[in-house]
Design a protein around this motif. Structure first.
Motif, mmCIF file in Angstrom:
data_model
loop_
_atom_site.group_PDB
_atom_site.id
_atom_site.type_symbol
_atom_site.label_atom_id
_atom_site.label_comp_id
_atom_site.label_asym_id
_atom_site.label_seq_id
_atom_site.Cartn_x
_atom_site.Cartn_y
_atom_site.Cartn_z
ATOM 1 N N GLY A 1 0.812 -1.197 0.000
ATOM 2 C CA GLY A 1 0.000 0.000 0.000
ATOM 3 C C GLY A 1 0.853 1.256 0.000
ATOM 4 O O GLY A 1 1.818 1.382 -0.747
ATOM 5 N N TRP B 1 0.683 -8.794 -2.861
ATOM 6 C CA TRP B 1 -0.416 -7.816 -2.817
ATOM 7 C C TRP B 1 -0.881 -7.419 -4.209
ATOM 8 O O TRP B 1 -1.714 -6.529 -4.353
ATOM 9 C CB TRP B 1 0.024 -6.591 -2.006
ATOM 10 C CG TRP B 1 0.473 -6.991 -0.631
ATOM 11 C CD1 TRP B 1 1.749 -7.052 -0.166
ATOM 12 C CD2 TRP B 1 -0.362 -7.438 0.445
ATOM 13 N NE1 TRP B 1 1.781 -7.495 1.124
ATOM 14 C CE2 TRP B 1 0.495 -7.743 1.540
ATOM 15 C CE3 TRP B 1 -1.740 -7.608 0.612
ATOM 16 C CZ2 TRP B 1 0.020 -8.204 2.756
ATOM 17 C CZ3 TRP B 1 -2.213 -8.067 1.836
ATOM 18 C CH2 TRP B 1 -1.339 -8.363 2.891
ATOM 19 N N ASP C 1 -10.572 -3.185 0.413
ATOM 20 C CA ASP C 1 -9.399 -3.778 -0.227
ATOM 21 C C ASP C 1 -9.776 -4.734 -1.352
ATOM 22 O O ASP C 1 -8.985 -4.958 -2.278
ATOM 23 C CB ASP C 1 -8.531 -4.496 0.814
ATOM 24 C CG ASP C 1 -7.754 -3.532 1.689
ATOM 25 O OD1 ASP C 1 -7.631 -2.352 1.300
ATOM 26 O OD2 ASP C 1 -7.274 -3.945 2.758
ATOM 27 N N ILE D 1 -9.753 -2.990 -4.911
ATOM 28 C CA ILE D 1 -8.539 -2.381 -5.464
ATOM 29 C C ILE D 1 -8.177 -3.030 -6.798
ATOM 30 O O ILE D 1 -8.155 -4.260 -6.929
ATOM 31 C CB ILE D 1 -7.376 -2.508 -4.464
ATOM 32 C CG1 ILE D 1 -7.647 -1.614 -3.246
ATOM 33 C CG2 ILE D 1 -6.053 -2.117 -5.112
ATOM 34 C CD1 ILE D 1 -6.639 -1.767 -2.137
ATOM 35 N N GLN E 1 -4.009 0.453 0.397
ATOM 36 C CA GLN E 1 -4.379 -0.874 0.888
ATOM 37 C C GLN E 1 -4.285 -0.933 2.405
ATOM 38 O O GLN E 1 -3.416 -0.315 3.012
ATOM 39 C CB GLN E 1 -3.464 -1.949 0.286
ATOM 40 C CG GLN E 1 -3.646 -2.171 -1.204
ATOM 41 C CD GLN E 1 -2.626 -3.150 -1.765
ATOM 42 O OE1 GLN E 1 -1.435 -2.855 -1.808
ATOM 43 N NE2 GLN E 1 -3.075 -4.296 -2.196
#
Length: 501
Positions: free
Chosen positions: A30, A97, A303, A306, A315
């Motif tokens: 993030g 991620w 989240d 995203i 995030q």
């Protein structure tokens, strides 16, 4: 009004506190790095692109150690991508991620930032997609003085002196199915042991952390600890614990009792460590590194929306309310109660990502509600953890029984001649009267009684409005060897005593 009692004495010692229990964590996740600690175009950026306004808030927390670079991210990370000239660093797909990692910020930048923040570095190595070679090479790059390929490469990159990073994590959450390169306990135990052996040959002075289970609800827990420590016990100095909490059922009284489970988790891991010690007939006592902990649930839904493969999207940006601050205080109290075995801990994370500090890109920074108990514990909780004798009324919840309304820890600084009492009233509707026998501390006076309280448990701090802030108007008096205090409903209290000169 319900009443609790406490007796404290400087002879009732648990252990000296390792300051590193007040550590934190920065992952390439993030806006923790990009837009958090590092934003070169920000008006507050220094010559290296570090946000000075963020650094000031980090210094206010007096953070002794910061874990880096992950976290889930480290299990597919090639550290070589993040060193050397920035214009030659590659963009990579970051698999943990699902974002683009530009590698504009890497090992050397973080070492520089940590030095400016007054923190040590806890470095994690990739035991997901990589192993012994990458780990020993990174250690050589960071710690070897010179005359070898990797140490001379560091010098070419502008760092003549080694970083001398002392603490190293052997991978991250390797039992998690979400982890790139997930391992069985046997696979991880063998790899971690051999990696540790090689790293100690490079630098015998380092400390090593063996991966524990990803959390206490994992189906692998606690067998994972028993199996992996059977391999790593003699090589590692610590075993890691991770745990996150959330009030998903909107049951505040049950939520504030969650540290009962945390206490059980710590005690279980201690039992396993001591079993392996006995099994190996070892004289060594394994210590605990609780290197990921916090509240994490507010941002789960956002989240999911995203878009993948963007750069530093927002995030895990939990906006914390007042009851979250109370639980964070209770977690820190639990670590102090176990100061004999919990020697390191890292609030995950430090900026923007499930963090006490928030920023706007190109804009302001502010303190979340959880900043305050973390700051109080870190600033005032240095010294020796004492074992208070406590009598408290109790309550039951959906998940827990016999939960004391009073949650407390006591820290004694012999050098400063100070006693700090951290006291949390878990009762969400009623004040709690607390009588503390401090007759063993003759000549001490109340220096201040800090309180964090709010009538609305769901109140949050934002960049424009910070209604959750501590005050020093706590209700406490010292007379005839007793502190008589009133702890407001659902309140965090710091009662500081100091010897008269």
């Amino acid at each position: 009004m319900k009443q609790a009692k406490m007796v404290i004495d400087k002879e009732y010692r648990i252990s000296d506190i390792d300051d590193r229990i007040y550590g934190s964590f920065i992952e390439h996740l993030g806006r923790a790095v990009y837009g958090g600690i590092y934003e070169p175009r920000h008006p507050e950026a220094d010559e290296q692109g570090f946000r000075k306004d963020v650094l000031e808030l980090v210094k206010g927390l007096n953070v002794p150690i910061v874990r880096y670079p992950g976290g889930n991210m480290v299990s597919a990370y090639n550290w070589e991508d993040g060193v050397g000239p920035k214009d030659r660093r590659p963009n990579r797909l970051e698999l943990a991620w699902r974002v683009i990692e530009t590698n504009e910020f890497g090992t050397n930048e973080f070492a520089d930032w940590a030095k400016k923040a007054g923190s040590e570095v806890m470095m994690a190595v990739n035991l997901g997609t990589r192993g012994i070679d990458a780990a020993r090479n990174l250690l050589e790059y960071c710690n070897h003085p010179g005359g070898t390929y990797w140490s001379d490469l560091r010098k070419q990159h502008g760092y003549d002196q080694p970083h001398n990073i002392k603490t190293w994590c052997l991978g991250n959450e390797m039992d998690g199915p979400w982890q790139v390169g997930q391992k069985t306990p046997e696979e991880y135990g063998r790899l971690a042991k051999e990696t540790a052996k090689a790293m100690r040959l490079v630098d015998p002075e380092i400390e090593l952390v063996s991966c524990g289970s990803s959390n206490s609800s994992m189906p692998t827990f606690p067998e994972w600890e028993a199996t992996t420590l059977d391999h790593t016990y003699q090589e590692a100095d610590y075993v890691s614990l991770h745990q996150y909490f959330g009030n998903r059922d909107n049951d505040s009284q049950n939520y504030l009792a969650n540290t009962m489970e945390l206490d059980r988790f710590i005690n279980t891991v201690i039992s396993i460590c001591d079993y392996i010690k006995a099994k190996k007939r070892s004289r060594k006592k394994m210590m605990l590194s609780f290197d990921e902990w916090n509240v994490w649930y507010h941002s789960n839904n956002q989240d999911k929306e995203i878009e993948p493969w963007t750069v530093a999207p927002p995030q895990l940006e939990d906006v914390y309310n007042f009851e979250d601050a109370l639980l964070v205080g209770s977690i820190l109290i639990t670590f102090l109660k176990h100061a004999d075995r919990v020697k390191m801990a890292c609030m995950a994370q430090l900026v923007n990502v499930i963090a006490p500090i928030m920023t706007d890109n190109m804009g302001a920074t502010w303190k979340q509600t959880i900043y305050y108990p973390y700051m109080h514990a870190s600033v005032f909780g240095r010294g020796t953890s004492l074992h208070p004798v406590v009598s408290s009324p109790k309550f039951d919840t959906k998940d827990f029984t016999d939960v004391p309304y009073l949650d407390s820890a006591v820290v004694y600084s012999e050098e400063q001649e100070e006693v700090t009492i951290f006291a949390l009233n878990r009762h969400i509707k009623e004040d709690l009267k607390l009588d503390i026998n401090v007759s063993g501390f003759e000549g001490y006076r109340i220096q201040e009684h800090i309180v964090l309280e709010n009538s609305d448990l769901k109140t949050v701090n934002t960049s424009l409005h910070q209604p959750v802030k501590p005050h020093t108007n706590g209700k406490s008096e010292l007379r005839d060897g007793y502190v008589e205090a009133v702890l407001g409903k659902a309140s965090w209290n710091v009662i500081r005593l100091k010897k008269n000169k």
